[in-house]
Scaffold this active site. Structure first.
Site, PDB file in Angstrom:
ATOM      1  N   ASP A   1     -10.581  -4.938  18.329  1.00 36.60           N
ATOM      2  CA  ASP A   1      -9.524  -5.839  17.849  1.00 36.60           C
ATOM      3  C   ASP A   1      -8.589  -6.261  18.981  1.00 36.60           C
ATOM      4  OD1 ASP A   1     -10.477  -5.822  15.321  1.00 36.60           O
ATOM      5  OD2 ASP A   1      -9.110  -4.280  14.582  1.00 36.60           O
TER       6      ASP A   1
ATOM      7  N   THR B   1      29.318 -39.749   4.689  1.00 35.09           N
ATOM      8  CA  THR B   1      29.253 -38.844   3.539  1.00 35.09           C
ATOM      9  C   THR B   1      28.278 -39.355   2.471  1.00 35.09           C
ATOM     10  OG1 THR B   1      30.553 -37.756   1.822  1.00 35.09           O
ATOM     11  CG2 THR B   1      31.289 -39.944   2.459  1.00 35.09           C
TER      12      THR B   1
ATOM     13  N   LYS C   1      -1.202 -10.589   7.377  1.00 33.56           N
ATOM     14  CA  LYS C   1      -2.173  -9.504   7.180  1.00 33.56           C
ATOM     15  C   LYS C   1      -1.729  -8.205   7.866  1.00 33.56           C
ATOM     16  CE  LYS C   1      -6.649  -8.174   6.592  1.00 33.56           C
ATOM     17  NZ  LYS C   1      -8.004  -8.263   7.013  1.00 33.56           N
TER      18      LYS C   1
ATOM     19  N   GLY D   1      25.269 -39.216   9.812  1.00 32.80           N
ATOM     20  CA  GLY D   1      25.477 -40.313   8.878  1.00 32.80           C
ATOM     21  C   GLY D   1      26.756 -40.093   8.090  1.00 32.80           C
TER      22      GLY D   1
ATOM     23  N   GLU E   1     -12.659 -11.502  10.208  1.00 30.66           N
ATOM     24  CA  GLU E   1     -12.018 -12.486   9.338  1.00 30.66           C
ATOM     25  C   GLU E   1     -12.683 -13.847   9.454  1.00 30.66           C
ATOM     26  OE1 GLU E   1     -10.584 -10.008  10.587  1.00 30.66           O
ATOM     27  OE2 GLU E   1      -8.806  -9.381   9.449  1.00 30.66           O
TER      28      GLU E   1
ATOM     29  N   HIS F   1      -5.171 -13.601  11.417  1.00 33.72           N
ATOM     30  CA  HIS F   1      -3.898 -13.220  12.048  1.00 33.72           C
ATOM     31  C   HIS F   1      -4.007 -13.088  13.562  1.00 33.72           C
ATOM     32  CE1 HIS F   1      -5.193  -8.772  11.723  1.00 33.72           C
ATOM     33  NE2 HIS F   1      -6.176  -9.508  11.283  1.00 33.72           N
ATOM     34  N   ARG F   2      -5.129 -12.550  14.025  1.00 35.14           N
ATOM     35  CA  ARG F   2      -5.221 -12.305  15.469  1.00 35.14           C
ATOM     36  C   ARG F   2      -5.367 -13.596  16.276  1.00 35.14           C
ATOM     37  NH1 ARG F   2      -4.684  -7.207  15.834  1.00 35.14           N
ATOM     38  NH2 ARG F   2      -5.564  -5.888  14.220  1.00 35.14           N
TER      39      ARG F   2
ATOM     40  N   GLY G   1      -6.692   0.272  -1.023  1.00 38.49           N
ATOM     41  CA  GLY G   1      -7.835   1.143  -0.761  1.00 38.49           C
ATOM     42  C   GLY G   1      -7.383   2.420  -0.068  1.00 38.49           C
TER      43      GLY G   1
ATOM     44  N   ASP H   1       0.816  -1.214   0.000  1.00 41.70           N
ATOM     45  CA  ASP H   1       0.000   0.000   0.000  1.00 41.70           C
ATOM     46  C   ASP H   1       0.850   1.265   0.000  1.00 41.70           C
ATOM     47  OD1 ASP H   1      -1.986  -1.886   0.288  1.00 41.70           O
ATOM     48  OD2 ASP H   1      -3.178  -0.652   1.646  1.00 41.70           O
TER      49      ASP H   1
ATOM     50  N   GLN I   1     -13.573   5.146   5.384  1.00 46.27           N
ATOM     51  CA  GLN I   1     -12.529   5.658   4.475  1.00 46.27           C
ATOM     52  C   GLN I   1     -13.052   6.781   3.577  1.00 46.27           C
ATOM     53  OE1 GLN I   1     -10.282   2.994   2.039  1.00 46.27           O
ATOM     54  NE2 GLN I   1      -9.530   1.824   3.779  1.00 46.27           N
TER      55      GLN I   1
ATOM     56  N   ASN J   1      -3.958  -2.887  -5.045  1.00 40.45           N
ATOM     57  CA  ASN J   1      -5.188  -3.198  -4.304  1.00 40.45           C
ATOM     58  C   ASN J   1      -5.251  -2.332  -3.056  1.00 40.45           C
ATOM     59  OD1 ASN J   1      -7.555  -4.447  -3.655  1.00 40.45           O
ATOM     60  ND2 ASN J   1      -6.589  -6.225  -2.693  1.00 40.45           N
TER      61      ASN J   1
HETATM   62  N1  LIG Z   1      16.749 -40.975  -0.360  1.00 36.84           N
HETATM   63  C1  LIG Z   1      17.562 -39.932  -0.488  1.00 36.84           C
HETATM   64  N2  LIG Z   1      17.862 -39.180   0.570  1.00 36.84           N
HETATM   65  C2  LIG Z   1      18.703 -38.146   0.483  1.00 36.84           C
HETATM   66  N3  LIG Z   1      19.304 -37.773  -0.650  1.00 36.84           N
HETATM   67  C3  LIG Z   1      19.054 -38.485  -1.775  1.00 36.84           C
HETATM   68  C4  LIG Z   1      18.169 -39.582  -1.741  1.00 36.84           C
HETATM   69  N4  LIG Z   1      18.099 -40.098  -2.969  1.00 36.84           N
HETATM   70  C5  LIG Z   1      18.907 -39.348  -3.743  1.00 36.84           C
HETATM   71  N5  LIG Z   1      19.473 -38.369  -3.043  1.00 36.84           N
HETATM   72  C6  LIG Z   1      20.443 -37.384  -3.561  1.00 36.84           C
HETATM   73  O1  LIG Z   1      21.705 -37.718  -2.979  1.00 36.84           O
HETATM   74  C7  LIG Z   1      22.460 -36.572  -2.673  1.00 36.84           C
HETATM   75  C8  LIG Z   1      22.763 -36.615  -1.163  1.00 36.84           C
HETATM   76  O2  LIG Z   1      23.726 -35.695  -0.870  1.00 36.84           O
HETATM   77  P1  LIG Z   1      23.798 -34.883   0.485  1.00 36.84           P
HETATM   78  O3  LIG Z   1      22.448 -34.588   0.976  1.00 36.84           O
HETATM   79  O4  LIG Z   1      24.739 -33.759   0.226  1.00 36.84           O
HETATM   80  O5  LIG Z   1      24.459 -35.956   1.448  1.00 36.84           O
HETATM   81  P2  LIG Z   1      25.327 -35.734   2.736  1.00 36.84           P
HETATM   82  O6  LIG Z   1      24.932 -34.422   3.330  1.00 36.84           O
HETATM   83  O7  LIG Z   1      24.972 -36.889   3.601  1.00 36.84           O
HETATM   84  O8  LIG Z   1      26.743 -35.778   2.295  1.00 36.84           O
HETATM   85  C9  LIG Z   1      21.618 -35.382  -3.085  1.00 36.84           C
HETATM   86  O9  LIG Z   1      21.993 -34.958  -4.367  1.00 36.84           O
HETATM   87  C10 LIG Z   1      20.195 -35.952  -3.113  1.00 36.84           C
HETATM   88  O10 LIG Z   1      19.355 -35.293  -4.030  1.00 36.84           O
HETATM   89  N1  LIG Z   2      29.705 -32.994  12.587  1.00 31.25           N
HETATM   90  C1  LIG Z   2      30.673 -33.249  11.697  1.00 31.25           C
HETATM   91  C2  LIG Z   2      30.492 -32.872  10.345  1.00 31.25           C
HETATM   92  C3  LIG Z   2      31.512 -33.112   9.464  1.00 31.25           C
HETATM   93  N2  LIG Z   2      32.654 -33.675   9.927  1.00 31.25           N
HETATM   94  C4  LIG Z   2      33.785 -33.891   9.027  1.00 31.25           C
HETATM   95  C5  LIG Z   2      33.810 -35.276   8.475  1.00 31.25           C
HETATM   96  C6  LIG Z   2      33.415 -35.124   7.034  1.00 31.25           C
HETATM   97  O1  LIG Z   2      34.116 -36.026   6.231  1.00 31.25           O
HETATM   98  C7  LIG Z   2      33.767 -33.674   6.711  1.00 31.25           C
HETATM   99  C8  LIG Z   2      32.840 -33.027   5.754  1.00 31.25           C
HETATM  100  O2  LIG Z   2      31.507 -33.149   6.244  1.00 31.25           O
HETATM  101  P1  LIG Z   2      30.220 -32.973   5.332  1.00 31.25           P
HETATM  102  O3  LIG Z   2      29.048 -33.336   6.148  1.00 31.25           O
HETATM  103  O4  LIG Z   2      30.234 -31.654   4.702  1.00 31.25           O
HETATM  104  O5  LIG Z   2      30.534 -34.043   4.247  1.00 31.25           O
HETATM  105  P2  LIG Z   2      29.534 -34.805   3.331  1.00 31.25           P
HETATM  106  O6  LIG Z   2      28.598 -33.801   2.769  1.00 31.25           O
HETATM  107  O7  LIG Z   2      28.853 -35.794   4.187  1.00 31.25           O
HETATM  108  O8  LIG Z   2      30.446 -35.409   2.339  1.00 31.25           O
HETATM  109  O9  LIG Z   2      33.717 -32.977   7.957  1.00 31.25           O
HETATM  110  C9  LIG Z   2      32.783 -34.062  11.231  1.00 31.25           C
HETATM  111  O10 LIG Z   2      33.785 -34.596  11.603  1.00 31.25           O
HETATM  112  N3  LIG Z   2      31.785 -33.812  12.104  1.00 31.25           N
END
Ligand SMILES: Nc1ncnc2c1ncn2[C@@H]1O[C@H](COP(=O)(O)OP(=O)(O)O)[C@@H](O)[C@H]1O
Ligand SMILES: Nc1ccn([C@H]2C[C@H](O)[C@@H](COP(=O)(O)OP(=O)(O)O)O2)c(=O)n1
Length: 686
Positions: free
Chosen positions: A336, A467, A439, A465, A364, A411-412, A101, A52, A183, A99
């Protein structure tokens, strides 16, 4: 703004600090127009930046006013040099008013009196919003206005007025309906001084029918007074603008914040114990001298026990009487803001009755029914009638229930029930469709989170998890769906590896202390657009190469480096929650996290995914090398002595192998999160 499906507020315990509220929309556009019509330059502080105000600024610029800067920048005033009551001869412009007013109506009135050749256009919805009563009133004066499409609605063409007939009927009052939209009256009140300035007689406006929304007319009259126009108010039925009235810039003016938006923070100050080292809440942008009717919420909040002080443009609120005092109040004067009293009633020592609120039923949503239904979900006892609501809080802490609040696109309702997170039972509250606050206050939850402290540290979802197991992808999506912050801890190790190699430090154990010392000097920014900045340089791509991953893995084995990054990672924990991905999120960094997930997938599957990912990013990759590197990294990450990669004892495992999709993984994590919420069962029943 949170655009998630729902927002889970953890239990909140304390509050403190100060909040700057955004300028009120209706005051912003009134001030802009008055500054534009005045003699002199007006410096406007705290102008709201909204659709606005943007169209209004564009229109004023098109009409020849000097506007600097052309856009609203937070914290920076806008200067308008006005036209001193007249436009050049043959002024012409096509004005697109979206829009808005609050721009279409007052500008139509002002331009119809100033005269020229103007087309007033907008978006399709604007063409459904009536303007006929205003046009009729202006035509009585001799203004030239034509409908370009439908009779009674914009778009409009405005021409040169003919005020000759006023000579004979000059003193006849202009009639305008008061029972449709205030208004129209506001528009006339702001525009008619243009005529009064040259008229030998005063100009009178008669309101036909009962005048609704008097508080808004009050705002108009107060602002006119600040711009030198003193309108006589005869019982809200006749308004007289003295002959010779002339707009004069006040030099500088502050746009008040919306007083009803302030009510949530006043209530917050009354409900929450003060955060350590703080004394209550300071609200900036609106003060006790506010020209808005809703400022009288302050009296009601005081009656319930809030301790409120204030001055021009600020309020300070602290918890006084506790529990709050139950009240019985006629709320006609604060329709309000009174909703916020219903939220405060949840913390009162008895039954609170809010009366004369029949208008809630036609807002609303049916706000009485909505308030009653949602307060009951929390365990309150609620009685409702055609024009009242009566709320008795849950009798004891154990009578409170965790609720998923339906917000009815209102919103409220959303803002009120966020205050239920202070319940004495330590329960979280789920707010459905949190974006409905857009809003009036798009960043309401951000403002709330900046002031409050949770009862327990904010929740964290850990996703660990090896890499390429998918941690980053899954963590990013889970964070997006929940509105949580994201910690990509691997990126920190990647940055450490990159910075150390650039500094020429060998990535070996005897250099660990130097690397740790270097880390302490780094300026790292994770920008909202996903870019990573190191000392101002965009290193988003540089840290994503396999070499950077391998270097990260090397430095991550050094305990001194891990120690240097420890607090950095913990500082990511914030409201409403955090999703953290890495290797040791669940074991070392956030051992108290309520949800820990461990992703796994075979080395071949992970190498495939990484290959595809790198190619998609335009980086070169070789499957054979990737698999070897990945296995080497696995070995180092799992075998190092400092925080090796291993699932936390209480982690939930997800086999993220080739046949599993990203969405399946995300849904699994979200469903585990949901199972941990106390309102899980109730939610599925909604
Ligand atoms: N089930 C799945 N879960 C997560 N990523 C997936 C899956 N299937 C395929 N991918 C692809 O795998 C890659 C995972 O990489 P990333 O997320 O960077 O992994 P990390 O962080 O564990 O190293 C991405 O490109 C993602 O799109
Ligand atoms: N919390 C963490 C995250 C990463 N690291 C280390 C171990 C990994 O090999 C590197 C890079 O991590 P990153 O999560 O970026 O690597 P990936 O995307 O899983 O290949 O850093 C770690 O020691 N502790």
């Amino acid at each position: 703004m949170f655009t998630t499906e729902f927002l889970d507020l953890p239990h909140l315990a304390r509050a403190g600090g100060s909040v700057q509220l955004p300028g009120s929309k209706s005051i912003s556009n009134r001030v802009l127009l008055l500054a534009a019509l005045s003699a002199g330059t007006t410096t406007i502080h705290d102008l709201l930046d909204s659709d606005d105000t943007r169209v209004m600024l564009d229109a004023l610029h098109a009409l020849g006013c000097t506007v600097t800067p052309r856009q609203v920048t937070p914290g920076q005033p806008v200067q308008i040099t006005g036209i001193d009551g007249a436009l050049p001869n043959n002024a012409r412009a096509q004005l697109f008013l979206g829009n808005a007013g609050t721009a279409m109506r007052p500008l139509t009135a002002a331009l119809a009196i100033l005269g020229g050749s103007f087309e007033m256009t907008g978006v399709p919805r604007m063409y459904e919003r009536p303007i006929g009563d205003l046009v009729d009133a202006l035509r009585q004066l001799g203004c030239q206005i034509d409908y370009l499409r439908d009779e009674g609605f914009p778009p409009l063409r405005i021409g040169q007025p003919d005020f000759r007939q006023l000579g004979s009927t000059g003193a006849a009052p202009i009639q305008v309906r008061g029972d449709v939209s205030s208004q129209f009256l506001t528009s006339l009140l702001m525009a008619l001084p243009l005529l009064a300035s040259t008229s030998p007689q005063a100009i009178a406006i008669d309101v036909v029918g009962e005048l609704i929304s008097k508080p808004y007319i009050h705002i108009t009259l107060e602002l006119l007074a600040r711009f030198g126009i003193r309108v006589e108010n005869h019982g809200w039925q006749r308004f007289v603008i003295p002959a010779g009235s002339r707009y004069q810039s006040p030099g500088s003016i502050h746009v008040e914040a919306d007083a009803s938006s302030a009510s949530y923070f006043i209530a917050l100050g009354a409900i929450a114990a003060s955060a350590e080292g703080q004394n209550g809440i300071k609200i900036e942008g609106v003060g006790l001298d506010s020209i808005q009717g809703d400022i009288r919420f302050v009296e009601a909040a005081r009656a319930m026990g809030a301790e409120i002080t204030g001055g021009p443009n600020w309020l300070h609120v602290a918890r006084g009487r506790w529990p709050l005092r139950a009240i019985d109040l006629d709320c006609n004067h604060i329709p309000d803001a009174a909703m916020t009293l219903a939220a405060m009633a949840l913390y009162a020592d008895g039954t609170t009755t809010l009366r004369n609120i029949a208008s809630w039923r036609v807002k609303e949503t049916d706000r009485i029914a909505a308030m009653a239904a949602e307060a009951r979900k929390l365990g309150a006892l609620v009685e409702e009638g055609a024009g009242f609501i009566r709320i008795t809080p849950p009798a004891a802490p154990e009578d409170w229930r965790a609720a998923s609040i339906h917000t009815y696109d209102d919103h409220r309702i959303a803002m009120c029930f966020s205050l239920a997170a202070f319940n004495p039972a330590g329960l979280p509250v789920r707010i459905q469709d949190p974006k409905c606050v857009a809003k009036t206050f798009p960043d309401y939850f951000e403002a709330l989170f900046a002031l409050v402290q949770p009862g327990a540290p904010a929740p964290v979802i850990c996703i660990d998890g090896p890499t390429a197991s998918g941690k980053g992808t899954v963590a990013t999506l889970v964070a997006q769906r929940l509105g949580f912050a994201l910690l990509d801890s691997g990126a920190l190790y990647r940055i450490a590896g990159l910075a150390a190699s650039r500094a020429g430090i060998a990535l070996q154990a005897d250099q660990a202390d130097r690397i740790a010392a270097l880390i302490a000097t780094l300026h790292i920014v994770f920008a909202p657009d996903q870019r990573v900045l190191l000392n101002g340089e965009d290193i988003s791509l540089a840290i994503r190469t396999e070499e950077a991953g391998m270097n990260a893995s090397r430095v991550s084995a050094f305990p001194a480096v891990r120690q240097a990054l420890l607090q950095w990672q913990r500082d990511f924990r914030r409201l409403p929650g955090l999703v953290a991905d890495g290797r040791d999120m669940g074991t070392v960094i956030f051992p108290d996290a309520p949800l820990k997930v461990f992703l796994s997938a075979s080395a071949e599957c992970r190498a495939q995914r990484r290959f595809k990912q790198l190619i998609d990013k335009g980086l070169s990759a070789n499957m054979h090398d990737l698999l070897a590197d990945l296995q080497a990294r696995d070995a180092r990450d799992t075998q190092r002595s400092a925080s090796p990669l291993q699932p936390a004892e209480d982690a939930l495992h997800w086999d993220n192998n080739a046949e599993r999709t990203v969405e399946q993984a995300v849904q699994q994590v979200l469903s585990w999160w949901q199972q941990r919420q106390p309102f899980a069962a109730e939610e599925s029943a909604v």
